[in-house]
Scaffold this motif. Sequence first.
Motif, PDB file in Angstrom:
ATOM      1  N   THR A 296     -40.778 -22.662  -0.032  1.00  0.00           N
ATOM      2  CA  THR A 296     -39.975 -22.955  -1.220  1.00  0.00           C
ATOM      3  C   THR A 296     -40.775 -22.649  -2.479  1.00  0.00           C
ATOM      4  OG1 THR A 296     -40.716 -25.251  -1.481  1.00  0.00           O
ATOM      5  CG2 THR A 296     -38.845 -24.854   0.005  1.00  0.00           C
TER       6      THR A 296
ATOM      7  N   GLU B 140     -33.829 -32.672  -1.432  1.00  0.00           N
ATOM      8  CA  GLU B 140     -34.655 -31.573  -0.945  1.00  0.00           C
ATOM      9  C   GLU B 140     -35.380 -31.979   0.342  1.00  0.00           C
ATOM     10  OE1 GLU B 140     -36.959 -28.660  -3.406  1.00  0.00           O
ATOM     11  OE2 GLU B 140     -38.667 -29.873  -2.706  1.00  0.00           O
ATOM     12  N   GLN B 141     -35.935 -33.171   0.385  1.00  0.00           N
ATOM     13  CA  GLN B 141     -36.643 -33.624   1.563  1.00  0.00           C
ATOM     14  C   GLN B 141     -35.707 -33.726   2.764  1.00  0.00           C
ATOM     15  OE1 GLN B 141     -39.975 -33.966   1.822  1.00  0.00           O
ATOM     16  NE2 GLN B 141     -39.567 -34.225   4.014  1.00  0.00           N
TER      17      GLN B 141
ATOM     18  N   CYS C 228     -39.302 -31.879  -8.353  1.00  0.00           N
ATOM     19  CA  CYS C 228     -37.932 -32.354  -8.133  1.00  0.00           C
ATOM     20  C   CYS C 228     -37.928 -33.879  -8.127  1.00  0.00           C
ATOM     21  CB  CYS C 228     -37.392 -31.826  -6.805  1.00  0.00           C
ATOM     22  SG  CYS C 228     -37.481 -30.036  -6.632  1.00  0.00           S
TER      23      CYS C 228
ATOM     24  N   LEU D 235     -35.404 -21.439  -1.331  1.00  0.00           N
ATOM     25  CA  LEU D 235     -36.026 -21.536  -0.018  1.00  0.00           C
ATOM     26  C   LEU D 235     -35.804 -20.249   0.757  1.00  0.00           C
ATOM     27  CD1 LEU D 235     -33.791 -21.985   2.513  1.00  0.00           C
ATOM     28  CD2 LEU D 235     -33.477 -24.142   1.314  1.00  0.00           C
TER      29      LEU D 235
ATOM     30  N   SER E 190     -31.072 -22.550  -1.470  1.00  0.00           N
ATOM     31  CA  SER E 190     -31.610 -23.451  -2.478  1.00  0.00           C
ATOM     32  C   SER E 190     -31.491 -24.884  -1.992  1.00  0.00           C
ATOM     33  CB  SER E 190     -30.851 -23.293  -3.800  1.00  0.00           C
ATOM     34  OG  SER E 190     -31.222 -24.293  -4.730  1.00  0.00           O
ATOM     35  N   THR E 191     -32.492 -25.681  -2.296  1.00  0.00           N
ATOM     36  CA  THR E 191     -32.442 -27.111  -1.979  1.00  0.00           C
ATOM     37  C   THR E 191     -31.661 -27.883  -3.043  1.00  0.00           C
ATOM     38  OG1 THR E 191     -34.453 -27.667  -3.214  1.00  0.00           O
ATOM     39  CG2 THR E 191     -34.737 -26.928  -0.919  1.00  0.00           C
TER      40      THR E 191
ATOM     41  N   LEU F 282     -34.927 -30.089   3.986  1.00  0.00           N
ATOM     42  CA  LEU F 282     -36.062 -29.450   4.657  1.00  0.00           C
ATOM     43  C   LEU F 282     -36.382 -30.112   5.996  1.00  0.00           C
ATOM     44  CD1 LEU F 282     -38.440 -28.815   1.621  1.00  0.00           C
ATOM     45  CD2 LEU F 282     -36.841 -27.225   2.714  1.00  0.00           C
TER      46      LEU F 282
ATOM     47  N   ALA G 233     -26.965 -27.279  -3.555  1.00  0.00           N
ATOM     48  CA  ALA G 233     -27.750 -26.798  -2.414  1.00  0.00           C
ATOM     49  C   ALA G 233     -26.910 -25.852  -1.564  1.00  0.00           C
ATOM     50  CB  ALA G 233     -28.233 -27.974  -1.573  1.00  0.00           C
TER      51      ALA G 233
ATOM     52  N   CYS H 245     -32.836 -27.706  -5.985  1.00  0.00           N
ATOM     53  CA  CYS H 245     -33.914 -27.779  -6.975  1.00  0.00           C
ATOM     54  C   CYS H 245     -34.819 -26.553  -6.858  1.00  0.00           C
ATOM     55  CB  CYS H 245     -34.717 -29.059  -6.769  1.00  0.00           C
ATOM     56  SG  CYS H 245     -36.097 -29.275  -7.914  1.00  0.00           S
ATOM     57  N   ASN H 246     -35.232 -26.227  -5.630  1.00  0.00           N
ATOM     58  CA  ASN H 246     -36.099 -25.078  -5.380  1.00  0.00           C
ATOM     59  C   ASN H 246     -35.406 -24.051  -4.495  1.00  0.00           C
ATOM     60  OD1 ASN H 246     -38.912 -25.396  -6.537  1.00  0.00           O
ATOM     61  ND2 ASN H 246     -38.656 -27.408  -5.551  1.00  0.00           N
TER      62      ASN H 246
ATOM     63  N   ALA I 250     -32.895 -35.424  -6.742  1.00  0.00           N
ATOM     64  CA  ALA I 250     -33.129 -34.032  -6.378  1.00  0.00           C
ATOM     65  C   ALA I 250     -34.235 -33.926  -5.339  1.00  0.00           C
ATOM     66  CB  ALA I 250     -33.474 -33.206  -7.614  1.00  0.00           C
TER      67      ALA I 250
END
Length: 254
Positions: free
Chosen positions: A206, A219-220, A211, A188, A182-183, A223, A170, A185-186, A215
């Motif tokens: 994103t 990400e959560q 994910c 952003l 990046s998170t 964010l 990340a 995984c995704n 992962a």
Amino acid sequence: MIAVAGAGLMLALTGCGDESSAGGSLKGKVYLSTAVTEDGKPKQLVPNSQVRLTFTDDGRLIASAGCNSMQSPVDTGDGKITVDREIASTAMGCDEPRHAQDGWLMKILQSEPAWKLEADRLTVTSGGTTISLTDRKSAEPDLVLDGTKWSLETVISNETASHQAGSGKAWITLNGDRVTGSTGCNELQAKVARGTGTLTFGEIATTRRACPGDAGKLEQTLLTTLKGDVSYGVDSNRLKLRAGGNGLDFTGTR
């Protein structure tokens, strides 16, 4: 966890003395070791370690030699570093070489070593041991906030630090009024506004890759923290973001 080496920790030291004879004030400064000698011969510290001395504005010394952090009220008057005989220390498990190095530094600090400041260079001397240090701002200038790739290192939750699985993937980069990254995984991106010591993140967009597991949790967390007003600070190659008791620590690439 904080352990105390001895029966208790004094709340204050008396007898401030005069720092001018030793070259100036140490208060509010951080020094990093550049060399150590013992009886005139170079002493090699444990690989990838150095002595770090932080003299806080409220009269404490925070010191480390590569593993645990130790602290005490400090008096730097009359050219001496005088700390409590019972220095408080964290109690992280260290390998034997770093554990021994912690003990070596603590012994030096408890010996009332002499100090001398010349410009940004600090010399600390105890018996036949001399530690040469440089002001952290000269040795490791702060990275600029914009344009640096900040890689996630630590997640702070209710003031407890942890290294979550996958966090090394990340990252974020700020450029003007935009943040991308990046998170882990995704990808952003979002708008970001600036205030004095604060960043205000707009709604983060994103990509939509699924994910699962760790992962998704990471990400959560990312964010949720990068939402609304977040305080920030850059210290050398580290970016710290805080929102209440939660936060994220990033490491920048020089």
